[in-house]
Scaffold this active site. Structure first.
Site, PDB file in Angstrom:
ATOM      1  CB  SER A 123      -0.959  -0.037   1.189  1.00  0.00           C
ATOM      2  OG  SER A 123      -1.862   1.017   1.116  1.00  0.00           O
ATOM      3  CG  HIS A 124       0.081   3.672   3.243  1.00  0.00           C
ATOM      4  ND1 HIS A 124      -0.869   2.664   3.307  1.00  0.00           N
ATOM      5  CD2 HIS A 124       0.550   3.830   4.481  1.00  0.00           C
ATOM      6  CE1 HIS A 124      -0.970   2.259   4.555  1.00  0.00           C
ATOM      7  NE2 HIS A 124      -0.123   2.955   5.296  1.00  0.00           N
ATOM      8  CE  LYS A 139      -5.553  -6.165  -0.740  1.00  0.00           C
ATOM      9  NZ  LYS A 139      -6.549  -5.354  -0.037  1.00  0.00           N
ATOM     10  CG  ASP A 186      -2.352   4.213  -1.512  1.00  0.00           C
ATOM     11  OD1 ASP A 186      -3.087   4.134  -2.510  1.00  0.00           O
ATOM     12  OD2 ASP A 186      -2.282   3.321  -0.637  1.00  0.00           O
ATOM     13  CG  ASP A 203      -2.531  -0.215  -2.698  1.00  0.00           C
ATOM     14  OD1 ASP A 203      -2.446   0.909  -2.174  1.00  0.00           O
ATOM     15  OD2 ASP A 203      -3.265  -1.116  -2.244  1.00  0.00           O
ATOM     16  CG  ASP A 218      -5.877   1.155  -1.351  1.00  0.00           C
ATOM     17  OD1 ASP A 218      -4.961   1.993  -1.197  1.00  0.00           O
ATOM     18  OD2 ASP A 218      -5.946   0.091  -0.699  1.00  0.00           O
ATOM     19  NE  ARG A 219      -4.049   4.230   3.080  1.00  0.00           N
ATOM     20  CZ  ARG A 219      -3.570   4.358   4.289  1.00  0.00           C
ATOM     21  NH1 ARG A 219      -2.962   5.481   4.646  1.00  0.00           N
ATOM     22  NH2 ARG A 219      -3.673   3.387   5.171  1.00  0.00           N
ATOM     23  CB  THR A 262      -9.451   0.019  11.717  1.00  0.00           C
ATOM     24  OG1 THR A 262      -9.784   1.137  12.523  1.00  0.00           O
ATOM     25  CG2 THR A 262      -8.375   0.400  10.726  1.00  0.00           C
ATOM     26  CB  SER A 321      -6.558   5.688   7.017  1.00  0.00           C
ATOM     27  OG  SER A 321      -7.507   4.718   6.623  1.00  0.00           O
ATOM     28  CE  LYS A 367      -7.545   1.702   1.766  1.00  0.00           C
ATOM     29  NZ  LYS A 367      -7.469   1.197   3.122  1.00  0.00           N
ATOM     30  NE  ARG A 388      -2.861   3.757  12.246  1.00  0.00           N
ATOM     31  CZ  ARG A 388      -1.750   3.981  11.538  1.00  0.00           C
ATOM     32  NH1 ARG A 388      -1.077   5.104  11.720  1.00  0.00           N
ATOM     33  NH2 ARG A 388      -1.310   3.086  10.681  1.00  0.00           N
TER      34      ARG A 388
HETATM   35  C1  G1P Z   1      -4.317   1.558   8.252  1.00  0.00           C
HETATM   36  C2  G1P Z   1      -5.502   2.491   8.356  1.00  0.00           C
HETATM   37  C3  G1P Z   1      -6.773   1.748   8.053  1.00  0.00           C
HETATM   38  C4  G1P Z   1      -6.662   1.066   6.701  1.00  0.00           C
HETATM   39  C5  G1P Z   1      -5.405   0.213   6.634  1.00  0.00           C
HETATM   40  C6  G1P Z   1      -5.171  -0.341   5.248  1.00  0.00           C
HETATM   41  O1  G1P Z   1      -4.460   0.519   9.185  1.00  0.00           O
HETATM   42  O2  G1P Z   1      -5.575   3.104   9.621  1.00  0.00           O
HETATM   43  O3  G1P Z   1      -7.852   2.642   8.088  1.00  0.00           O
HETATM   44  O4  G1P Z   1      -7.763   0.261   6.455  1.00  0.00           O
HETATM   45  O5  G1P Z   1      -4.263   1.004   6.971  1.00  0.00           O
HETATM   46  O6  G1P Z   1      -4.982   0.661   4.303  1.00  0.00           O
HETATM   47  P1  G1P Z   1      -3.740   0.530  10.601  1.00  0.00           P
HETATM   48  O7  G1P Z   1      -2.262   0.733  10.337  1.00  0.00           O
HETATM   49  O8  G1P Z   1      -4.298   1.698  11.358  1.00  0.00           O
HETATM   50  O9  G1P Z   1      -4.079  -0.785  11.208  1.00  0.00           O
HETATM   51 ZN    ZN Z   2      -3.221   1.521  -0.367  1.00  0.00          ZN
END
Ligand code: G1P
Ligand code: ZN
Length: 541
Positions: free
Chosen positions: A111-112, A124, A275, A277, A279-280, A342, A363, A374, A494
């Site tokens: 992801s990010h 995944k 981001d 991948d 999705d954000r 979450t 997020s 997303k 967090r």
């Molecule tokens: C974080 C974000 C959450 C999101 C996840 C995947 O997870 O807070 O909203 O779904 O990344 O992108 P966290 O690191 O808080 O568990």
């Molecule tokens: Zn992502």
């Protein structure tokens, strides 16, 4: 077909977004093979089925794509559909799984998180509905990683990932497809492309930052080519294995250049980023940042302006730490607002059952029932569609929204890479204190309730416990604490802080100032400085 002996690795527990580790961990002999075999072993009925495979292009992507293809062949899949170059954004992969009625998909991404040889990698599995594997399946996969003794891999040459077309890997068909085409076709169905194109034609300007990650090719094709945003509207539009050395997280820290531009007198009308991948999303109007929590609420309130949602929305869903701005919109629309733990997977059952149409997380994740992930570009396009119809600036749309619904001041403070044991002890101390918090005065407010969030899925009846400590105040303000499930080093604490402001004359304060009392109370109650050794958060969003 070769069966290779192996031994389990103890650390292969998939989190909310699959298995995420440093690249060097994934490069250990048999590491990725073990995890893939554990996934395949957990999939009953995969024989002869189709599997989608793609990734966000980060370092190590191509190597793992080839391994996944050969292992899919050896594990009896009939066909794999792979994005050209091994690329697929997460929402595009979700769409492809759904559109081709595939059995599921393997998505390679962290992801990010940063990429490159010293960065992160991830794997995944998404199920046939296009969404992240449910907990029952990830539990099964994890159990399998602990007992695995061999994996199966086809003895075949590498597939040519760069040519669209059909090839074979053993007895399995291997189709290489354009990663953008099907996704673009879906977006054209959902949104009023003519109205958005007319908006650009009238002189509306946009800056989209692809962050050298996966969305570049999608944004070039859709924003610049199909919708006619001027050439150069998309920057950092070529996916790079190390994301150009940047952290591909579209927040105010890592997309600071875009933020500064949008606050300057050179700002285009609209700024956005996505981001690693795809999705954000980050949405910034000229002189107006839109918090992700607000964005979900504003998109829900205006969704009917896009063709796909013209008939209204069935419901809204937000993750628990996301601000309650969306709840107020849902109330006005007369639909339900679901509060989930979450992680996007919790929206899946609601979307599948038709209970929710628009979903979002604080997020920077927003999406709808069009896929089961997303979707960064989707959020950008829905905003553009709304602007094209309302003919108002982002700033005016935001101000009007707050006037109508009130403003939920909101901020998240992250303490990254803290000691894992210290983090667990901090959470335990909070949990121990919960029963005594009710009725206390904190930051000049009275605590109405305090709990550890638990969720009962209204569709499949599954339960999720210990999803975050909440301190709920009588005036609707909230403090939430939880540990990240996606970090790869130590623990990340967090802290989410929120305050509701109905008075239109008090809706334009600076966020950190508006929340200062609650922020201080949040850190005092948890003894953050003493327990973590940190005097300030590493990231404030
Ligand atoms: C974080 C974000 C959450 C999101 C996840 C995947 O997870 O807070 O909203 O779904 O990344 O992108 P966290 O690191 O808080 O568990
Ligand atoms: Zn992502």
């Amino acid at each position: 077909m070769p069966v290779v002996a192996t031994t389990p690795f103890s650390d292969q527990k998939p989190g909310t977004s699959g298995l995420r580790k440093k690249v060097v961990v994934f490069q250990q002999p048999h590491y990725v093979e073990n995890f893939l075999q554990s996934i395949f072993d957990s999939l009953d009925g995969r024989e002869g089925q189709t599997l989608v495979i793609g990734g966000d292009g980060r370092f190590h992507n191509r190597e793992v794509i080839q391994i996944a293809i050969r292992m899919a062949a050896a594990n009896g899949f009939g066909r794999v559909i792979v994005g050209r170059g091994g690329l697929l954004s997460t929402p595009a992969a979700s769409n492809l799984i759904r559109k081709t009625k595939s059995f599921g998909g393997v998505i390679l991404s962290a992801s990010h998180n940063p990429g490159g040889p010293d960065g992160d990698f991830g794997v995944k599995y998404n199920a046939g509905n296009g969404g992240p594997a449910p907990e029952s399946l990830t539990d099964r996969i994890f159990a399998r990683t602990r007992e695995i003794s061999s994996y199966r891999i086809e003895d075949a040459p590498d597939c040519d990932l760069d040519r669209v077309g059909s090839a074979a890997c053993g007895a399995m068909k291997c189709e290489i497809v354009d990663p953008v085409a099907d996704y673009q076709a879906l977006m054209e169905k959902l949104f009023d492309f003519d109205a958005i194109a007319a908006l650009f034609k009238s002189g509306f300007t946009i800056r989209f930052d692809g962050m050298s990650a996966i969305t570049g090719p999608y944004a070039h094709a859709i924003l610049e080519k199909a919708l006619g945003a001027g050439a150069g509207s998309v920057i950092n539009g070529t996916p790079l294995p190390d994301f150009g050395g940047h952290h591909p997280d579209p927040n105010l820290v890592h997309a600071k250049d875009l933020f500064d531009l949008m606050m300057s007198d050179k700002a285009p009308d609209f700024g956005a980023a996505s981001d690693g991948d795809g999705d954000r999303n980050l949405i910034i109007g000229r002189g107006q940042f839109v918090t992700p929590s607000d964005s979900v609420a504003m998109l829900a309130a205006n969704a009917h302006l896009a063709p796909a949602y013209a008939g209204g929305i069935a419901g809204v869903a937000r993750s628990m730490p996301t601000s309650a701005a969306a709840d107020r919109v849902a109330q006005k629309l007369g639909v339900k607002c679901y509060e989930t733990p979450t992680g996007w997977k919790f929206f899946g059952t609601l979307l599948d059952a038709g209970l929710a149409t628009i979903c979002g997380e604080e997020s920077a994740g927003t999406g709808s029932n069009h896929v089961r992930e997303k979707d960064g570009l989707w959020a950008v396009l829905l905003w553009l569609n709304i602007i094209a119809k309302r003919r108002q600036s982002v700033k005016d749309i935001v101000a009007e929204h707050w006037r109508t619904y009130g403003r939920n001041y909101y901020s998240r403070h992250d303490y990254e890479e803290i000691d894992s044991d210290a983090a667990s002890r901090l959470m335990q101390a909070l949990r121990d204190r919960l029963p005594r918090l009710k009725g206390d005065a904190l930051a000049g407010k009275t605590v109405a309730n305090a709990d550890d969030f638990a969720y009962l899925d209204p569709v499949d009846g599954s339960e999720a416990k210990a999803q975050g400590v909440r301190i709920l105040f009588e005036d609707g303000s909230r403090i939430v604490y939880r540990l990240s499930g996606t970090g790869t080093v130590g623990a990340t604490l967090r802290i989410y802080v929120e305050r509701y402001e109905p008075d239109p004359t008090r809706q334009f304060l600076e966020t950190q100032q508006a929340l200062a009392d609650l922020i201080k109370a949040a850190s005092d109650v948890a003894d953050v400085a003493k327990r973590t050794g940190r005097n300030a958060p590493s990231v404030i969003t």
